[in-house]
Write an enzyme that holds these catalytic residues in place. Structure first.
Site, PDB file in Angstrom:
ATOM      1  N   CYS A 163       0.811  -1.218   0.000  1.00 43.36           N
ATOM      2  CA  CYS A 163       0.000   0.000   0.000  1.00 43.36           C
ATOM      3  C   CYS A 163       0.843   1.267   0.000  1.00 43.36           C
ATOM      4  O   CYS A 163       0.310   2.371  -0.077  1.00 43.36           O
ATOM      5  CB  CYS A 163      -0.946  -0.002   1.199  1.00 43.36           C
ATOM      6  SG  CYS A 163      -2.058  -1.420   1.225  1.00 43.36           S
ATOM      7  N   HIS A 177      -9.353   3.051  -1.425  1.00 47.11           N
ATOM      8  CA  HIS A 177      -7.910   2.812  -1.442  1.00 47.11           C
ATOM      9  C   HIS A 177      -7.442   2.146  -2.735  1.00 47.11           C
ATOM     10  O   HIS A 177      -7.151   0.957  -2.757  1.00 47.11           O
ATOM     11  CB  HIS A 177      -7.536   1.951  -0.226  1.00 47.11           C
ATOM     12  CG  HIS A 177      -6.081   1.655  -0.088  1.00 47.11           C
ATOM     13  ND1 HIS A 177      -5.085   2.479  -0.575  1.00 47.11           N
ATOM     14  CD2 HIS A 177      -5.448   0.602   0.498  1.00 47.11           C
ATOM     15  CE1 HIS A 177      -3.916   1.943  -0.294  1.00 47.11           C
ATOM     16  NE2 HIS A 177      -4.092   0.815   0.341  1.00 47.11           N
TER      17      HIS A 177
END
Length: 399
Positions: free
Chosen positions: A85, A338
């Site tokens: 991420c 996200h």
């Protein structure tokens, strides 16, 4: 742990960010073109003026051709980054280092992800083979462990802990409702958040970030050249990246109330930037609120609250839009979702708007108006006890 850093050697002179959304009618190319075009327009440059490119994506393309094809680049170096991420932030980090080294005068860092087309939520590739010590938990299950661990250590009841987590989600949705680029643009009541269906442990639907598509981009130049491109550049004060030993899930002493990757990265970043009291020196922070208990633990790991006190700061509103230190004033992952390759650069985009005084009035920060000139972004990837972590600090003044 420390690094020499590149404080004030490079600057951001242009940024762009798409809306994060379910972009069924847009391709990866469309999103890349939109973010890159906005960034280049803001810096007053064209692609031929840029020396090199770093692309962050986990599952929306392989190799540099993903970007060079979309932007029709003429034989420029394009590097594709992937780092969980932290992917978009790592593209930014590498572009900054390349310019600071003198290898290039100008560079673009850009991140993109089309998760909605992939059919996946979260990571978009199969997990690699491992030695059997990986607990193989879903992301919500892994991060759900933070909540009872924190509550148990600091004496919160289940109901008190739920109030704290719901307050975090409420704050971020309140902020996102004021951001036209956010995926979710409605305020959500604490009662609705508290009563949402369970996903894992104490986490309900509103404790989890969404799934979205999006792209964001930044243009980096040598600091001494920044005012050729804009009157209001942001200077890079610190870049810290930490990859832990991934021992937490199998370590009996790991208690799920802190992440060493974050604390060590924060110490490194603050040393690079010369920050001694982040709570009073930063104008804002954009942090990785993949799940509400993650944001809670991060407040202490980043030094914004003393140990065992972050939950009180959440309840009293110290991290609200008008609070002492606004956290995720753009709405965070909770409101944006996200898209892995884009999230880190999206965080920087909010710093770009706020520090330059370009955020809309309903989201403009008192901390900026009062003269604070620094902002922080933080990403982590992996799971508690086995993660990578990135922190950047940027500011409007060059020392």
């Amino acid at each position: 742990m420390s690094s020499h850093g590149i404080r004030d050697r490079v600057a951001i002179v242009g940024m762009g960010c798409t809306r994060f959304d379910e972009h069924w009618d847009k391709s990866t190319d469309d999103l890349l073109i939109a973010a890159a075009s906005e960034a280049m327009t803001s810096a007053g440059v064209q692609s031929d003026d840029l020396d090199a490119f770093w692309l962050g994506t986990m599952g929306s393309g392989y190799g540099g051709l993903t970007l060079s094809r979309a932007l029709q680049l003429n034989y420029k170096p394009v590097t594709r980054n992937e780092n969980y991420c932290v992917t978009g932030s790592d593209a930014f980090r590498n572009a900054c280092y390349a310019v600071a080294s003198g290898a290039y005068d100008t560079a673009m860092a850009i991140g993109v992800e089309k998760l909605k087309d992939s059919g996946y939520s979260g990571l978009v590739v199969p997990p690699p083979a491992h030695d059997g010590t990986d607990p193989a938990l879903t992301a919500p299950s892994a991060f759900a462990m933070l909540a009872p661990a924190y509550a148990g250590r600091y004496g919160l009841s289940v109901d008190e802990m739920k109030n704290v987590l719901s307050r975090i989600a409420w704050k971020n949705h309140f902020n996102g409702a004021r951001n036209p680029r956010a995926q979710f643009r409605k305020e959500v009541s604490i009662e609705t958040i508290r009563n949402s269906p369970r996903v894992a442990g104490q986490l309900g639907i509103f404790d989890c970030s969404g799934v979205s598509d999006g792209s964001a981009a930044a243009i980096i130049v040598r600091a001494e050249e920044a005012h050729r491109y804009t009157e209001k550049p942001l200077y890079v004060k610190a870049l810290s990246f930490v990859a832990g030993p991934a021992a937490g899930p199998s370590d009996p002493s790991f208690d799920y109330t802190t992440m060493a990757e974050v604390t060590r990265g924060a110490a490194d970043a603050y040393a690079q930037a010369g920050v001694s009291d982040p709570r009073t020196e930063l104008a804002l922070a954009e942090v990785h609120d993949c799940f509400t208990p993650t944001e809670l633990v991060l407040m202490e790991d980043l030094g914004f609250s003393p140990r065992g006190q972050a939950w009180k700061d959440v309840i009293t509103g110290n991290f609200d839009l008008g609070g002492e230190l606004p956290i995720n004033p753009d709405g965070g992952l909770k409101s944006f979702g996200h898209p892995i390759g884009a999230s880190g650069l999206r965080m920087l985009f909010e710093c770009w708007l706020q520090l330059r005084g370009e955020a809309p009035p309903e989201r403009a920060l008192d901390s900026v108006a009062e003269g604070r000139t620094l902002a922080l972004t933080q990403n982590l990837g992996g799971q508690p006890g086995a993660c990578v972590n990135f922190i950047s600090i940027v500011g409007t003044e060059r020392s």
